[in-house]
Structures are given as structure tokens and as C-alpha cells.
Design an enzyme around this catalytic site. Structure first.
Site, PDB file in Angstrom:
ATOM      1  N   PRO A  82      -7.983  -2.125  -4.712  1.00 41.06           N
ATOM      2  CA  PRO A  82      -9.002  -1.654  -5.655  1.00 41.06           C
ATOM      3  C   PRO A  82      -9.329  -2.680  -6.733  1.00 41.06           C
ATOM      4  O   PRO A  82      -8.434  -3.305  -7.307  1.00 41.06           O
ATOM      5  CB  PRO A  82      -8.370  -0.400  -6.259  1.00 41.06           C
ATOM      6  CG  PRO A  82      -6.894  -0.622  -6.130  1.00 41.06           C
ATOM      7  CD  PRO A  82      -6.710  -1.389  -4.853  1.00 41.06           C
ATOM      8  N   CYS A  83     -10.618  -2.830  -7.005  1.00 41.90           N
ATOM      9  CA  CYS A  83     -11.060  -3.670  -8.127  1.00 41.90           C
ATOM     10  C   CYS A  83     -10.921  -2.916  -9.444  1.00 41.90           C
ATOM     11  O   CYS A  83     -10.582  -3.499 -10.469  1.00 41.90           O
ATOM     12  CB  CYS A  83     -12.512  -4.090  -7.929  1.00 41.90           C
ATOM     13  SG  CYS A  83     -12.772  -5.142  -6.490  1.00 41.90           S
ATOM     14  N   ASN A  84     -11.210  -1.621  -9.416  1.00 38.49           N
ATOM     15  CA  ASN A  84     -11.103  -0.790 -10.612  1.00 38.49           C
ATOM     16  C   ASN A  84      -9.729  -0.143 -10.640  1.00 38.49           C
ATOM     17  O   ASN A  84      -9.251   0.376  -9.633  1.00 38.49           O
ATOM     18  CB  ASN A  84     -12.216   0.253 -10.616  1.00 38.49           C
ATOM     19  CG  ASN A  84     -13.580  -0.386 -10.737  1.00 38.49           C
ATOM     20  OD1 ASN A  84     -13.997  -0.771 -11.816  1.00 38.49           O
ATOM     21  ND2 ASN A  84     -14.274  -0.532  -9.610  1.00 38.49           N
ATOM     22  N   ARG A 114      -9.962  -5.289 -12.669  1.00 38.73           N
ATOM     23  CA  ARG A 114      -9.345  -6.617 -12.531  1.00 38.73           C
ATOM     24  C   ARG A 114     -10.360  -7.671 -12.110  1.00 38.73           C
ATOM     25  O   ARG A 114     -10.210  -8.866 -12.402  1.00 38.73           O
ATOM     26  CB  ARG A 114      -8.211  -6.568 -11.497  1.00 38.73           C
ATOM     27  CG  ARG A 114      -8.669  -6.260 -10.093  1.00 38.73           C
ATOM     28  CD  ARG A 114      -7.592  -6.459  -9.037  1.00 38.73           C
ATOM     29  NE  ARG A 114      -8.097  -6.109  -7.723  1.00 38.73           N
ATOM     30  CZ  ARG A 114      -8.814  -6.925  -6.945  1.00 38.73           C
ATOM     31  NH1 ARG A 114      -9.112  -8.144  -7.358  1.00 38.73           N
ATOM     32  NH2 ARG A 114      -9.237  -6.519  -5.760  1.00 38.73           N
ATOM     33  N   SER A 115     -11.411  -7.250 -11.378  1.00 41.17           N
ATOM     34  CA  SER A 115     -12.354  -8.192 -10.784  1.00 41.17           C
ATOM     35  C   SER A 115     -13.652  -7.460 -10.479  1.00 41.17           C
ATOM     36  O   SER A 115     -13.631  -6.386  -9.882  1.00 41.17           O
ATOM     37  CB  SER A 115     -11.762  -8.774  -9.492  1.00 41.17           C
ATOM     38  OG  SER A 115     -12.711  -9.554  -8.804  1.00 41.17           O
TER      39      SER A 115
END
Length: 383
Positions: A161-163, A182-183
Site C-alpha cells: 500500500p502507498c497509503n 509513503r509514496s
């Protein structure tokens, strides 16, 4: 730290893109070149406005609303999303489930269909709701997406996961949501998916609590655009359409059509009502909506389905379902069904975005609309 704030998401998109191009550092994580700024906080002051209108950027609004419904339902299956975006399968390890679907993490924490794991699953959105109901000033209304059990380096997966975390605060009668990330790919993450996903969750929670929607904050440790693939062409197309070189020129003022459009449809279901609807939809209606037979025999079954949807009491859900039927009909070349579904949607932001998406397939239908010339040029992609 970079900060951006505004109530016009289209202008925010352009301003942030300009900053990334001008000031971003060039890096190559996983061997893919990006330009990155960090850390970044974006405040969307009116997150009910979750549609953007940058020329040169073609967004799939059918996927946006379908995915948001899928998240609210706590789903993890790949098949549902493929009907609205055929590219989603590339992020699944087995083609059946996703490793880190936001909905499953938020509504069934500690369950993972992809990893065949379940242990006392928890509905984190209900937990947030109960905490705020018990103490409106609470600072503990948090829901976590990142799970080290499934997102660690030893789990060889395409989908981490990015979130990472959602934090809700009720302040001055309005509910705010901060999402920590994070990204974030500016084109495909921030404005392609996250604004719609998380503003929808924020609106749902505010509706359940009976309070106004406040601000949505996206806080990221890497906001970037790709330089060679993924969204690289999108950046080039946007600069070409607006006639700017964002490395040297100021970000232009962009049109968002706010004064020409009806208010966006709003949610009205309570938590229990929405949960009941989602159970009924995914238990019964979804298989009908995605069945080829529904769109055969001159579309009679599809028309019956549309007639049922037309009486849906929650305006947000109604528009979402109409868009989903339109996309299912588009997939099967059923022009009349597409037109009927679209005609029943008010002239709001998401409809304009959908008409733009449909234009190349059905120009003769779209050209029948008698709209402001600025809107029609945008819809026809006369850029």
C-alpha cells in the site's frame, strides 16, 4: 516541507505538477526515473469536488466511482475492477485478489483473501465512527492500512500500500480527514485515485455522524512523476496543451467549470443503511449488472435495472450505479443503454468527466447535448 491548499482541485493539480517539474529531485527507485518533492501536504478545502478537468489528462471516472464503492464494501477481488479498468490485474499476484486492498484493510482488518488468512477481523471504519460518537473531540479516530504481516519484505508481492493511515478529527462541526502516505504518483495516485477514494470515505463518515464535510489532507513523503514511463506522457501532454514548459514557465490558471455545473450528488445513507445496501448490491445486483445476458435482447433487462436504480434514495449511490451501468453497456457496445444511463445523471462534475471519456466512442450521442461551448470543447477534447 511543501504545502498546497485550495478548494479548486484542477488548479491544485496544475500548481503541484509545476512545482514537481521545477523543483523535484531526479531519482531512480527500482530503476525507474522520477522527479520527486518531499515531504508534501495538500489540503483539499472542498473535497466534495473530487473531479479534475486538466486538458491533456484523460481520467476514467467510471473506474473512480466503482473503485470507491468497492472500497466501502471492503472488497479484495480483482474481477470486479477489471470491468471498469482492464489494467488493474497487473497489480495482483494471482489474478484473483489484491494483497493490500484498501477496503479489506479498512473494513476487515486482519483478514487477507490473497494470503488465505483471517484472525478476528475488525471494521476500522465502524471503530472510527464509534470513537467519534462517544467523544466528538477524540484524537483516537484512526484507521490503519499498512499491515507488516502482509507487507513485509519476505512477502513477495506486487501490491504494497502507498497509503498507510487515516486520521479523522471532528473540529468546529466539520469532519477532517488526514491520510498519511509513503509514496504518491501525482497523476495516477493523488489525482487519479486518492482524491476520489478518500474524499468519498470522508463524506461517508461525515454523513454517518450527521456533520459537515471538512478538509481532506494528503500528507506524503514522496510526491513524484515518472520521467520515462507510467505518467511521463501525461506530463508531456498537459504541457503541450497549455503551451507551457513547466521547468521555466509559471503554472497557468486553468478552467474548472464550477459555475456551469450542478452541485455534486451527496450521500444520505446512515452507516447501517449503506452496509445493508452494499451487502445487497454485491450479494445480488452486481452479478446481474455484470452479466452479458442483462444487455442482450434489446437491453430489456438493462432497462429494468436502470428503472430500479432511478428510484435509489441516496443520490450519490444512484449516480454511481448509473455510471457503472453505462460502463458495462459501453463494454458491450450497447449505445442506447449508455445514453439512457447518462441522461438520468444531472449535469455535475462527474457527468462531464464521463462524457469526455465517452466522446471517442459515441460522438454522435455526445454532440446532441446543448451545453456551454467551453464545456463542449473540453468534452470533445478540442485541445
Amino acid at each position: 516541507m511543501y504545502t498546497f491548499s485550495g478548494s479548486k482541485p484542477t488548479q491544485l493539480y496544475m500548481d503541484i505538477l509545476s512545482t514537481v517539474i521545477k523543483e523535484g529531485d531526479v531519482l531512480a527507485p527500482r530503476g525507474k526515473r522520477i522527479k520527486e518533492i518531499r515531504p508534501v501536504m495538500i489540503e483539499f478545502k472542498n473535497p466534495i469536488r473530487r473531479t479534475t478537468f486538466l486538458k491533456g489528462r484523460n481520467i476514467n471516472p467510471f473506474f473512480q466511482v466503482a473503485e470507491s464503492l468497492w472500497i466501502l464494501a471492503g472488497r479484495s477481488d480483482v474481477g470486479f475492477l477489471l470491468d471498469y479498468n482492464k489494467n488493474m490485474g497487473q497489480f495482483s499476484d494471482d489474478g484473483v485478489f489484491f494483497n493490500a486492498p484498501y477496503g479489506e484493510r479498512l473494513r476487515f482488518w486482519n483478514r487477507s483473501d490473497a494470503n488465505n488468512f483471517i484472525y478476528n477481523p475488525l471494521d476500522q471504519l465502524r471503530d472510527v465512527y464509534e470513537k467519534i460518537k462517544a467523544d466528538p473531540d477524540t484524537r483516537q479516530a484512526v484507521a490503519v492500512i499498512y499491515n507488516p504481516l502482509f507487507d513485509n519484505i519476505n512477502n513477495d508481492t506486487k501490491d504494497r500500500p502507498c497509503n498507510l493511515l487515516l486520521s479523522f478529527k471532528l473540529r468546529n462541526g466539520k469532519l477532517d480527514l488526514s491520510v498519511y502516505n509513503r509514496s504518491n504518483d501525482l497523476h495516477w495516485g493523488t489525482f487519479g485515485a486518492n482524491l476520489c477514494q478518500f474524499s468519498t470515505i470522508l463524506e461517508a463518515m461525515a454523513t454517518w455522524l450527521g456533520v459537515e464535510v471538512g478538509s481532506y489532507y494528503q500528507i506524503t513523503d514522496s510526491l513524484h512523476v515518472y520521467l520515462d514511463d507510467y505518467g511521463a506522457k501525461i506530463t508531456e501532454d498537459i504541457q503541450k496543451v497549455y503551451g507551457v514548459n513547466l521547468e521555466t514557465d509559471e503554472a497557468p490558471v486553468v478552467e474548472d467549470f464550477e459555475e456551469l455545473l450542478d452541485p455534486n450528488p451527496r450521500m444520505s445513507y446512515t452507516m447501517n443503511e449503506l452496509n445493508q445496501f452494499l451487502n445487497e448490491y454485491f450479494g445480488i445486483v452486481d452479478s446481474l449488472m455484470r452479466d452479458d445476458e442483462t444487455y442482450m435482447h434489446d437491453g430489456d433487462c438493462a432497462q429494468m435495472l436502470l428503472n430500479q436504480i432511478r428510484h435509489e434514495p441516496d443520490e450519490y449511490i444512484k449516480v454511481t450505479l448509473l455510471l457503472m451501468v453505462a460502463k458495462q453497456a459501453l463494454n458491450r457496445g450497447m449505445k442506447d443503454t449508455v445514453a439512457t444511463a447518462m441522461n438520468w445523471i444531472p449535469l455535475c462534475e462527474i457527468k462531464v468527466s464521463a462524457l469526455r471519456f465517452l466522446y471517442k466512442s459515441y460522438p454522435e450521442y455526445i454532440n446532441q447535448y446543448d451545453l456551454d461551448e467551453k464545456l463542449m470543447k473540453y468534452i470533445r477534447r478540442e485541445e
